[in-house]
Design a protein around this motif. Structure first.
Motif, PDB file in Angstrom:
ATOM      1  N   LYS A  84       0.829  -1.208   0.000  1.00  0.00           N
ATOM      2  CA  LYS A  84       0.000   0.000   0.000  1.00  0.00           C
ATOM      3  C   LYS A  84       0.860   1.254   0.000  1.00  0.00           C
ATOM      4  N   ARG A  85       2.015   1.186   0.660  1.00  0.00           N
ATOM      5  CA  ARG A  85       2.898   2.343   0.707  1.00  0.00           C
ATOM      6  C   ARG A  85       3.723   2.465  -0.570  1.00  0.00           C
ATOM      7  N   TRP A  87       3.126   1.227  -3.837  1.00  0.00           N
ATOM      8  CA  TRP A  87       2.605   1.186  -5.205  1.00  0.00           C
ATOM      9  C   TRP A  87       2.858   2.507  -5.917  1.00  0.00           C
ATOM     10  N   SER A  88       2.742   3.631  -5.194  1.00  0.00           N
ATOM     11  CA  SER A  88       2.984   4.932  -5.819  1.00  0.00           C
ATOM     12  C   SER A  88       4.456   5.113  -6.171  1.00  0.00           C
ATOM     13  N   VAL A  91       4.982   3.327  -9.382  1.00  0.00           N
ATOM     14  CA  VAL A  91       4.526   4.137 -10.519  1.00  0.00           C
ATOM     15  C   VAL A  91       5.592   5.160 -10.892  1.00  0.00           C
ATOM     16  N   ALA A  92       6.193   5.803  -9.879  1.00  0.00           N
ATOM     17  CA  ALA A  92       7.270   6.760 -10.150  1.00  0.00           C
ATOM     18  C   ALA A  92       8.441   6.076 -10.849  1.00  0.00           C
ATOM     19  N   ARG A 175       3.730   9.388   5.144  1.00  0.00           N
ATOM     20  CA  ARG A 175       2.947   8.224   4.708  1.00  0.00           C
ATOM     21  C   ARG A 175       3.717   6.916   4.864  1.00  0.00           C
ATOM     22  N   GLY A 461       9.612  11.929  -6.606  1.00  0.00           N
ATOM     23  CA  GLY A 461       8.314  11.290  -6.445  1.00  0.00           C
ATOM     24  C   GLY A 461       8.143  10.699  -5.060  1.00  0.00           C
ATOM     25  N   ILE A 465       5.356  11.914  -2.382  1.00  0.00           N
ATOM     26  CA  ILE A 465       4.381  10.914  -1.932  1.00  0.00           C
ATOM     27  C   ILE A 465       4.341  10.859  -0.407  1.00  0.00           C
TER      28      ILE A 465
END
Length: 522
Positions: A84-85, A87-88, A91-92, A175, A461, A465
């Motif tokens: 969950k932490r 995945w972003s 993407v970066a 986060r 990124g 994030i």
């Protein structure tokens, strides 16, 4: 001398490993190359004679397979919980890899480099098994290997510089979870001033604090299932400093009468080595410690990391658990946990061989894609992905996939150094032939400039994030795909988030690189 080395490839490899280890200990400003010293000494020694790098394909593959599989096992245990932490961040990484491919091809065209040069440089600066796909796509062009040989050390040097600058930073990671290694664990005796059910204590329900010793009316006992805490009880609270402070503030105050752990006549504690095959791969909540030993497990030490013993924490061979039990049950606890160095130092060749075989089979599957692109994970990403899956499962029926921590670390370091030494020896002649030419300078510039662009995208990124610098560093190491950069980061900071992010971006990045390197030559 060169004839003798060419006739004895094992001697040559050991020479590179030993001199590389020496070079790796020398400090260059903020850098100490560590395992990457084997790569640079391999380039130097391999440049003397093309024969020195011949016949090392199998050795190189063995090294990268050992490294990737052991990293996968270690990263798999936290990958699912961290997805969950991360995945972003993943993407970066995809955006960064795409930007690097576009920038590399554009700069290469402007400087007159061939698509084969650019494809090789892209695979090299990202230290990727995509070199196999690049070689196929360019029909074995020599320019591909030249680009790879020059860009590979460029990626290592830039990557280590970035890690040295970033890994120790403490920018806000709102986060991200706090590192277990960074938080630390304390044990403080609390003097209880109010009656309270355990579920009412802050942190008890979510298991961010645990209790072990309990003194009531002058009697010492293990704090397990004894109902509410009563005024004038003294109880030992274990957890991170902040969590322990909140729990004690709720119950009363820190005791001024000394630490309960000094009173070991009736209740005792000890660290036990987990070597029993019946415990490996099982969570602490599945064990019958309270029933069988009338005790509690409060901490688990894995390598250099001390963790609170949450019920969902899965035990691995070589873990050291701190158990608090009645003094007369210490010997029973020895039998329960195994506590045998000899047993835990043995490698389960069956499960390791089976796991690596599954990884190689997964890596050998070739998928044809639209546009004539052929995709395969290869001998690096296949074992890594399978290792992550098995590391998350821990055990399947009678098969226990986890390796003891010390064994995992040894195999990983050995595989890494063998791989880097073999790459250096094989790439040395091509590196020397072009390193000091105008074409060589162009390749180094293109690979370095594109990597800087990708670095900025990934790190910026991660910070936007809200991830920690340590997770960002691990993600960057996986983005580059360089095992030596991961080893360098781990040597700088003890933080489990580095390895988790590395595994995620290495696996995903390898897939993207294999696809993009074929797009570059079109």
């Amino acid at each position: 001398m060169l004839d003798h080395l060419a006739a004895n490839p094992l001697l040559t490899l050991m020479l590179v490993l030993s001199t590389g280890a020496l070079l790796g200990q020398i400090k260059f400003g903020p850098l100490r190359f560590g395992a990457a010293g084997a790569l640079f000494m391999g380039l130097v020694i391999g440049a003397f004679d093309t024969r020195l790098g011949n016949g090392l394909g199998m050795v190189k593959s063995l090294g990268v397979v050992l490294f990737c599989y052991t990293v996968g096992l270690a990263a798999g245990s936290t990958f699912v919980s961290d997805l969950k932490r991360q995945w972003s961040l993943m993407v970066a990484g995809i955006v960064g890899l795409g930007a690097m491919a576009a920038a590399g091809r554009l700069l290469g065209d402007l400087l007159g480099l061939s698509p084969a040069h650019v494809a090789g440089a892209y695979a090299g600066v990202l230290t990727s098994p995509a070199i196999d796909a690049a070689t196929t796509a360019t029909h074995g062009s020599g320019d591909t290997l030249v680009g790879y040989a020059l860009a590979y050390p460029t990626g290592v040097v830039i990557g280590m510089v970035v890690v040295a600058l970033v890994v120790g930073q403490r920018w806000p990671g709102k986060r991200d979870n706090r590192s277990m290694a960074e938080a630390g664990i304390v044990a403080i005796t609390c003097h209880v001033k109010r009656q309270a059910e355990l579920r009412e204590v802050p942190g008890f329900t979510d298991q961010s604090v645990k209790f072990s010793y309990l003194e009531r009316d002058g009697d010492m006992r293990v704090a397990r299932g004894l109902g509410p805490l009563l005024p004038d009880d003294r109880v030992l609270v274990i957890g991170s400093p902040d969590d322990v402070e909140h729990a004690i503030a709720f119950l009363g105050h820190a005791s001024q009468q000394g630490d309960l752990t000094h009173l070991r006549r009736d209740v005792d504690f000890r660290r036990f080595l987990v070597s029993s095959p019946h415990l490996v791969g099982r969570s602490i909540g599945e064990l019958n410690v309270q029933t069988d030993l009338h005790g509690v497990i409060t901490r688990v030490r894995r390598g250099d990391l001390d963790m609170l013993a949450r019920d969902d924490l899965v035990l691995q061979p070589g873990d050291r658990v701190l158990a608090v039990v009645p003094s007369n049950q210490i010997e029973d606890a020895v039998d329960f946990f195994g506590d045998s160095e000899r047993h835990v130092s043995q490698v389960d060749a069956l499960t390791m061989g089976l796991g690596i075989s599954l990884g190689l089979l997964a890596g050998s599957v070739v998928l044809p894609l639209p546009g004539g692109i052929r995709f395969a994970l290869g001998a690096a990403a296949g074992p890594l992905v399978v290792g992550m899956v098995l590391g998350a499962l821990h055990r399947t029926g009678p098969f226990r996939w986890d390796l003891p921590g010390a064994v995992n670390a040894t195999l990983r370091q050995l595989g890494l150094m063998i791989f880097l030494a073999a790459v250096g020896l094989a790439s040395g002649p091509a590196f020397l032939s072009q390193a000091f030419t105008l074409t060589g300078a162009k390749i180094i510039f293109v690979s370095g400039a594109s990597l800087v662009l990708g670095t900025v995208i990934v790190l910026a990124g991660a910070r936007l994030i809200g991830l920690s610098a340590q997770r960002a560093t691990g993600g960057f190491a996986g983005f580059v795909g360089q095992p030596a950069i991961l080893a360098f980061a781990n040597a700088k900071v003890n933080d489990e988030r580095i390895e988790s992010a590395y595994g995620a971006l290495f696996a995903l990045g390898t897939i993207i690189k294999i696809l993009l390197v074929q797009v570059i030559v079109r």
